[in-house]
Design a protein around this motif. Structure first.
Motif, PDB file in Angstrom:
ATOM      1  N   PHE A  96       0.833  -1.203   0.000  1.00 49.80           N
ATOM      2  CA  PHE A  96       0.000   0.000   0.000  1.00 49.80           C
ATOM      3  C   PHE A  96       0.874   1.262   0.000  1.00 49.80           C
ATOM      4  O   PHE A  96       0.562   2.252  -0.685  1.00 49.80           O
ATOM      5  CB  PHE A  96      -0.921   0.002   1.217  1.00 49.80           C
ATOM      6  CG  PHE A  96      -1.882   1.156   1.230  1.00 49.80           C
ATOM      7  CD1 PHE A  96      -3.037   1.125   0.474  1.00 49.80           C
ATOM      8  CD2 PHE A  96      -1.618   2.290   1.993  1.00 49.80           C
ATOM      9  CE1 PHE A  96      -3.919   2.203   0.470  1.00 49.80           C
ATOM     10  CE2 PHE A  96      -2.488   3.367   1.998  1.00 49.80           C
ATOM     11  CZ  PHE A  96      -3.652   3.315   1.233  1.00 49.80           C
ATOM     12  N   LEU A  97       1.962   1.265   0.759  1.00 49.07           N
ATOM     13  CA  LEU A  97       2.851   2.417   0.777  1.00 49.07           C
ATOM     14  C   LEU A  97       3.469   2.658  -0.609  1.00 49.07           C
ATOM     15  O   LEU A  97       3.628   3.805  -1.046  1.00 49.07           O
ATOM     16  CB  LEU A  97       3.942   2.210   1.829  1.00 49.07           C
ATOM     17  CG  LEU A  97       3.466   2.202   3.289  1.00 49.07           C
ATOM     18  CD1 LEU A  97       4.619   1.847   4.223  1.00 49.07           C
ATOM     19  CD2 LEU A  97       2.862   3.545   3.678  1.00 49.07           C
ATOM     20  N   LYS A  98       3.837   1.574  -1.308  1.00 43.87           N
ATOM     21  CA  LYS A  98       4.355   1.715  -2.673  1.00 43.87           C
ATOM     22  C   LYS A  98       3.274   2.277  -3.596  1.00 43.87           C
ATOM     23  O   LYS A  98       3.562   3.078  -4.495  1.00 43.87           O
ATOM     24  CB  LYS A  98       4.835   0.366  -3.197  1.00 43.87           C
ATOM     25  CG  LYS A  98       6.103  -0.151  -2.530  1.00 43.87           C
ATOM     26  CD  LYS A  98       6.517  -1.477  -3.153  1.00 43.87           C
ATOM     27  CE  LYS A  98       7.798  -2.009  -2.520  1.00 43.87           C
ATOM     28  NZ  LYS A  98       8.187  -3.324  -3.101  1.00 43.87           N
ATOM     29  N   TYR A  99       2.007   1.864  -3.373  1.00 38.81           N
ATOM     30  CA  TYR A  99       0.903   2.366  -4.189  1.00 38.81           C
ATOM     31  C   TYR A  99       0.716   3.864  -3.953  1.00 38.81           C
ATOM     32  O   TYR A  99       0.439   4.620  -4.895  1.00 38.81           O
ATOM     33  CB  TYR A  99      -0.365   1.587  -3.849  1.00 38.81           C
ATOM     34  CG  TYR A  99      -1.582   1.985  -4.654  1.00 38.81           C
ATOM     35  CD1 TYR A  99      -1.508   2.187  -6.025  1.00 38.81           C
ATOM     36  CD2 TYR A  99      -2.825   2.159  -4.034  1.00 38.81           C
ATOM     37  CE1 TYR A  99      -2.632   2.543  -6.762  1.00 38.81           C
ATOM     38  CE2 TYR A  99      -3.946   2.509  -4.752  1.00 38.81           C
ATOM     39  CZ  TYR A  99      -3.845   2.710  -6.119  1.00 38.81           C
ATOM     40  OH  TYR A  99      -4.947   3.072  -6.845  1.00 38.81           O
ATOM     41  N   CYS A 100       0.881   4.304  -2.701  1.00 44.34           N
ATOM     42  CA  CYS A 100       0.798   5.734  -2.410  1.00 44.34           C
ATOM     43  C   CYS A 100       1.825   6.512  -3.231  1.00 44.34           C
ATOM     44  O   CYS A 100       1.522   7.575  -3.804  1.00 44.34           O
ATOM     45  CB  CYS A 100       1.027   5.989  -0.914  1.00 44.34           C
ATOM     46  SG  CYS A 100      -0.317   5.425   0.157  1.00 44.34           S
ATOM     47  N   GLU A 101       3.023   6.002  -3.311  1.00 42.68           N
ATOM     48  CA  GLU A 101       4.074   6.670  -4.085  1.00 42.68           C
ATOM     49  C   GLU A 101       3.727   6.705  -5.570  1.00 42.68           C
ATOM     50  O   GLU A 101       4.008   7.689  -6.259  1.00 42.68           O
ATOM     51  CB  GLU A 101       5.405   5.960  -3.861  1.00 42.68           C
ATOM     52  CG  GLU A 101       5.935   6.064  -2.433  1.00 42.68           C
ATOM     53  CD  GLU A 101       7.228   5.280  -2.237  1.00 42.68           C
ATOM     54  OE1 GLU A 101       7.667   4.636  -3.222  1.00 42.68           O
ATOM     55  OE2 GLU A 101       7.789   5.312  -1.133  1.00 42.68           O
ATOM     56  N   SER A 102       3.108   5.621  -6.063  1.00 45.30           N
ATOM     57  CA  SER A 102       2.791   5.561  -7.494  1.00 45.30           C
ATOM     58  C   SER A 102       1.707   6.556  -7.891  1.00 45.30           C
ATOM     59  O   SER A 102       1.644   6.974  -9.054  1.00 45.30           O
ATOM     60  CB  SER A 102       2.360   4.137  -7.879  1.00 45.30           C
ATOM     61  OG  SER A 102       1.101   3.827  -7.307  1.00 45.30           O
ATOM     62  N   VAL A 103       0.844   6.954  -6.938  1.00 47.35           N
ATOM     63  CA  VAL A 103      -0.191   7.944  -7.255  1.00 47.35           C
ATOM     64  C   VAL A 103       0.217   9.329  -6.744  1.00 47.35           C
ATOM     65  O   VAL A 103      -0.611  10.251  -6.687  1.00 47.35           O
ATOM     66  CB  VAL A 103      -1.556   7.529  -6.670  1.00 47.35           C
ATOM     67  CG1 VAL A 103      -2.027   6.237  -7.300  1.00 47.35           C
ATOM     68  CG2 VAL A 103      -1.513   7.404  -5.151  1.00 47.35           C
ATOM     69  N   HIS A 104       1.502   9.446  -6.334  1.00 46.39           N
ATOM     70  CA  HIS A 104       2.113  10.739  -5.997  1.00 46.39           C
ATOM     71  C   HIS A 104       1.467  11.410  -4.780  1.00 46.39           C
ATOM     72  O   HIS A 104       1.109  12.601  -4.804  1.00 46.39           O
ATOM     73  CB  HIS A 104       2.048  11.695  -7.203  1.00 46.39           C
ATOM     74  CG  HIS A 104       2.571  11.082  -8.467  1.00 46.39           C
ATOM     75  ND1 HIS A 104       3.896  10.730  -8.637  1.00 46.39           N
ATOM     76  CD2 HIS A 104       1.929  10.733  -9.625  1.00 46.39           C
ATOM     77  CE1 HIS A 104       4.061  10.210  -9.849  1.00 46.39           C
ATOM     78  NE2 HIS A 104       2.887  10.200 -10.463  1.00 46.39           N
ATOM     79  N   ILE A 105       1.313  10.623  -3.701  1.00 47.61           N
ATOM     80  CA  ILE A 105       0.882  11.188  -2.426  1.00 47.61           C
ATOM     81  C   ILE A 105       1.858  10.728  -1.357  1.00 47.61           C
ATOM     82  O   ILE A 105       2.617   9.763  -1.556  1.00 47.61           O
ATOM     83  CB  ILE A 105      -0.559  10.776  -2.045  1.00 47.61           C
ATOM     84  CG1 ILE A 105      -0.635   9.254  -1.817  1.00 47.61           C
ATOM     85  CG2 ILE A 105      -1.553  11.221  -3.101  1.00 47.61           C
ATOM     86  CD1 ILE A 105      -1.954   8.795  -1.226  1.00 47.61           C
ATOM     87  N   ALA A 106       1.830  11.411  -0.238  1.00 46.47           N
ATOM     88  CA  ALA A 106       2.707  11.036   0.870  1.00 46.47           C
ATOM     89  C   ALA A 106       2.306   9.666   1.403  1.00 46.47           C
ATOM     90  O   ALA A 106       1.116   9.425   1.651  1.00 46.47           O
ATOM     91  CB  ALA A 106       2.621  12.077   1.983  1.00 46.47           C
ATOM     92  N   PRO A 107       3.253   8.740   1.562  1.00 47.21           N
ATOM     93  CA  PRO A 107       2.917   7.406   2.065  1.00 47.21           C
ATOM     94  C   PRO A 107       2.258   7.494   3.437  1.00 47.21           C
ATOM     95  O   PRO A 107       2.739   8.186   4.336  1.00 47.21           O
ATOM     96  CB  PRO A 107       4.266   6.694   2.132  1.00 47.21           C
ATOM     97  CG  PRO A 107       5.124   7.418   1.140  1.00 47.21           C
ATOM     98  CD  PRO A 107       4.685   8.849   1.212  1.00 47.21           C
ATOM     99  N   SER A 108       1.125   6.790   3.602  1.00 50.96           N
ATOM    100  CA  SER A 108       0.383   6.796   4.859  1.00 50.96           C
ATOM    101  C   SER A 108      -0.453   5.536   4.951  1.00 50.96           C
ATOM    102  O   SER A 108      -0.913   5.006   3.931  1.00 50.96           O
ATOM    103  CB  SER A 108      -0.523   8.034   4.942  1.00 50.96           C
ATOM    104  OG  SER A 108      -1.351   7.961   6.093  1.00 50.96           O
TER     105      SER A 108
END
Length: 731
Positions: A443-455
């Motif tokens: 999920f954290l990697k997915y956050c990076e792929s959509v250009h948001i802060a990992p959370s």
């Protein structure tokens, strides 16, 4: 009469006799092949069901004891009763029952449950296995029809074979009407004529029936071996032994004999009912009741084309079977090839090509939630694993007011214009909001792929909906589903009628790399497992299984995919019950299955073609006797042997070409319709169209039809045609 006439006739009319023998041989071969093949397919399917689901016919679930087992065994029709230890637990026991006579199972099982003091719902029936024995639930309005379909195919082909032999006998017997009229005029009774003809039929067909039966058995063995070679290469597939039963042989021989008798009885009966005067006046030549000009053939081939057209019209009834058989075989062959081409393109674009870079190995961990799975990190660090996501799916619902719909969706008329999503009494849409639960690292990697802060403190909402107005399901176009102005989403628990607030970290139209097909009109959410542990139980229910999606190293081949799958399954299966698959193996399995379908269905098409071609041979060689007089008359007025050959060429061209001209437009129409229905671009199909196999099949039809006419014409031109004009005897 048998000694004085029939033996002499058979010896001196080899062409006619061979025609009947060949027809009987091919008919017996086809009947034997069908009987043997269907029997083996039935045994194979039945064994497959027993292997997968068990050899039981009825099953009872409830509180049972050894005394109850004794009660069940006391029923006279019960063959065996066994405890099912795998399905039994502390709450209920399960017993499997088999019966001597399966057809009464739907009467016996209610009596057994009543005797045990149980409800009728405690009884379960192995409907799939029972259907293989033509046993169906009388309350079922739509019983399985596969076996009935097999039987219908067998009866249809048998009828076609009867027509082949019937035409052969009819041709031979009609050529002898004049002679039997003479016999009748000197005292031969209709019964004697009929018995004589039936004796000839049995003498001519006895040996071909036995040989054809043996050839059919051998052919079915070869086909089953080929199917087994395909089956063993399919994961989960198994090779079934070729089997044969004396009853199958008896049915085959009896069916062939009855086919011959029935085929010979009809023309023999008609012949015996003719008066002596009618029979004597018959010259045995082909007659055309109403002559019509064959303008196309006459224009293309001149006088020979006109004569060939008249001859074909005179033989119209006899040629009907061959025309129907050839048309059906060619139509079936082309439609099957085109269907599998379309299906292959659809599968290629929507599955294999679509997920080419999405997964290499998929593992389903049975009956395990993602929170209970503790090998995620081990898998993600395993050798050969480029990327690994562990996820689970859950159901949820949210309420969508009109003002939350996007401007693009509103412009199309709103959600109600695209789907049948229900509304609540308050006027909000009750939209499905399925949840994809990812392991935290993924999920954290997915956050990076959509250009948001990992959370890990919320969800990522897939903000898209299928624009079904301006695109089709094959080439979907998406528009934003909702206005991206809310920081939370409320999930409704439809069971407890409660809502749960979930923070929204981001809106996106990009999905994580998963082998998933998302609902068209749903607000899909992706959340981490740590968030799911907080809200589980307050939303909808989660699926029982957890999924592991693995990507291997670049350039992975089949051996590498199987090795990677083996490492993963060995690691996970020590603690969990799993199922696994790999993408490359799936593609090969799919190709093998299509090859198997094509082999069986293509064989059936070839069988239809053989029936049609056999009928052409039968008619061509059988009409030799009648056409001697016909061509002798043509030669008496100046036609040369070259003209006769030209006539034969035209007839062969029409007989072989007519089925193709009938079926090609139907095939093209089917392809256009099927491509439009599946929203495939027709140009994509024509680029992959099976042109070569179809051309080979066409060529084979032309070659065999031409061969039949070549043999018939060669024998005809070797005869003394002048003798045929003044002598009724055959030399």
């Amino acid at each position: 009469m048998w000694k004085d006439y029939s033996v002499s006739y058979i010896k001196n009319n080899r062409a006619s006799s061979i025609s009947i023998m060949v027809a009987a041989l091919i008919s017996a071969l086809c009947l034997s092949f069908l009987c043997s093949l269907f029997f083996n397919l039935w045994v194979s399917e039945t064994n497959g069901i027993i292997q997968d689901e068990g050899n039981w016919q009825g099953r009872i679930t409830g509180t049972l004891s050894d005394a109850d087992i004794t009660v069940i065994r006391s029923f006279s029709n019960v063959k065996s009763v066994e405890w099912n230890e795998e399905l039994s637990d502390e709450n209920a026991a399960v017993v499997d029952i088999t019966f001597h006579h399966m057809r009464t199972i739907f009467q016996d099982m209610p009596l057994i449950t009543a005797e045990l003091g149980l409800e009728e719902s405690a009884a379960e029936y192995h409907l799939l296995l029972l259907s293989k024995y033509f046993v169906h639930d009388p309350q079922d309005k739509e019983p399985p029809l596969l076996m009935a379909f097999y039987l219908a195919v067998f009866l249809l082909v048998s009828f076609s074979l009867i027509l082949i032999i019937h035409n052969s006998f009819a041709v031979s017997m009609n050529a002898r009407i004049h002679q039997f009229g003479i016999f009748s005029s000197i005292g031969a009774t209709p019964g004697q004529i009929r018995i004589c003809l039936m004796q000839e039929a049995m003498v001519l067909c006895a040996a071909p029936i036995l040989l054809g039966t043996l050839f059919g058995i051998a052919l079915s063995y070869v086909i089953m071996q080929a199917v087994n070679q395909i089956a063993v290469n399919i994961p989960g597939g198994f090779a079934s032994d070729w089997v044969y039963h004396p009853a199958v042989f008896a049915i085959t021989v009896l069916s062939s004999a009855l086919t011959v008798l029935f085929s010979a009885w009809i023309p023999a009966g008609k012949l015996s009912r003719l008066t002596p005067l009618e029979a004597i006046r018959n010259t045995g030549t082909l007659k055309l009741k109403k002559k019509k000009r064959s303008r196309i053939l006459s224009f293309l081939f001149g006088m020979e084309g006109e004569l060939a057209g008249n001859a074909l019209k005179a033989q119209k009834k006899a040629q009907r079977t061959s025309t129907i058989s050839l048309s059906l075989s060619f139509l079936s062959f082309t439609l099957i090839l085109c269907y599998f081409t379309l299906a292959g393109l659809s599968t290629k674009y929507t599955y294999f090509d679509r997920y080419q870079d999405v997964w290499d190995v998929m593992v389903t961990v049975k009956d395990t939630g993602i929170g209970d799975f503790d090998q995620t990190q081990d898998l993600q660090s395993m050798e050969g694993v480029r990327d690994c996501i562990v996820y689970q799916k859950a159901e949820a619902v949210t309420l969508l007011p009109d003002e939350w719909q996007s401007g693009e969706l509103t412009a199309l008329g709103g959600l109600g214009a695209l789907s049948e999503t229900p509304k609540t009494p308050e006027g909000d849409y009750e939209v499905k909001a399925p949840i994809i639960i990812l392991d935290d690292e993924s999920f954290l990697k997915y956050c990076e792929s959509v250009h948001i802060a990992p959370s890990l403190d919320g969800s990522i909402l897939l903000n898209r909906i299928w624009d079904s107005v301006n695109s089709n399901f094959r080439y979907k176009e998406y528009i934003p589903f909702v206005v991206e102005n809310k920081d939370t989403i409320f999930l409704k628990n439809t069971v407890q009628n409660e809502t749960t607030e979930l923070p929204v970290l981001a809106y996106t139209q990009d999905v994580p790399v998963l082998r998933e097909e998302y609902a068209n009109y749903a607000l899909v959410q992706f959340i981490p497992v740590s968030m799911w542990e907080k809200i589980s139980g307050m939303t909808g229910s989660a699926e029982a299984d957890t999924y592991i999606r693995v990507l291997g190293n670049e350039g992975l081949d089949l051996a590498g995919a199987e090795a990677l799958e083996d490492r993963i399954t060995k690691s996970v299966s020590r603690n969990y019950k799993i199922e696994s698959e790999n993408r490359i193996g799936e593609k090969i399995t799919n190709d093998y299955m299509i090859s198997g379908y094509l082999l069986i269905l293509g064989g059936f098409c070839v069988l239809l073609a053989v029936i049609g071609i056999a009928n052409v041979f039968s008619n061509t060689l059988g009409f030799l006797t009648q056409r001697k007089r016909e061509f002798a008359q043509y030669m008496s007025v100046g036609m040369t042997p070259a003209g006769i050959r030209k006539m034969f060429f035209v007839e062969a061209l029409v007989i072989a070409g007519r089925p193709l001209l009938i079926t090609l437009p139907l095939t093209v129409a089917f392809v256009q319709f099927a491509a439009a229905a599946s929203h495939l671009n027709p140009s994509e199909f024509w680029a992959e169209a099976p042109i070569i196999p179809i051309l080979i099949f066409c060529l084979a039809i032309f070659v065999f039809v031409a061969l039949a006419y070549y043999i018939g014409g060669k024998r005809l031109l070797r005869c003394n045609l002048s003798e045929a004009l003044r002598n009724d005897t055959i030399t």
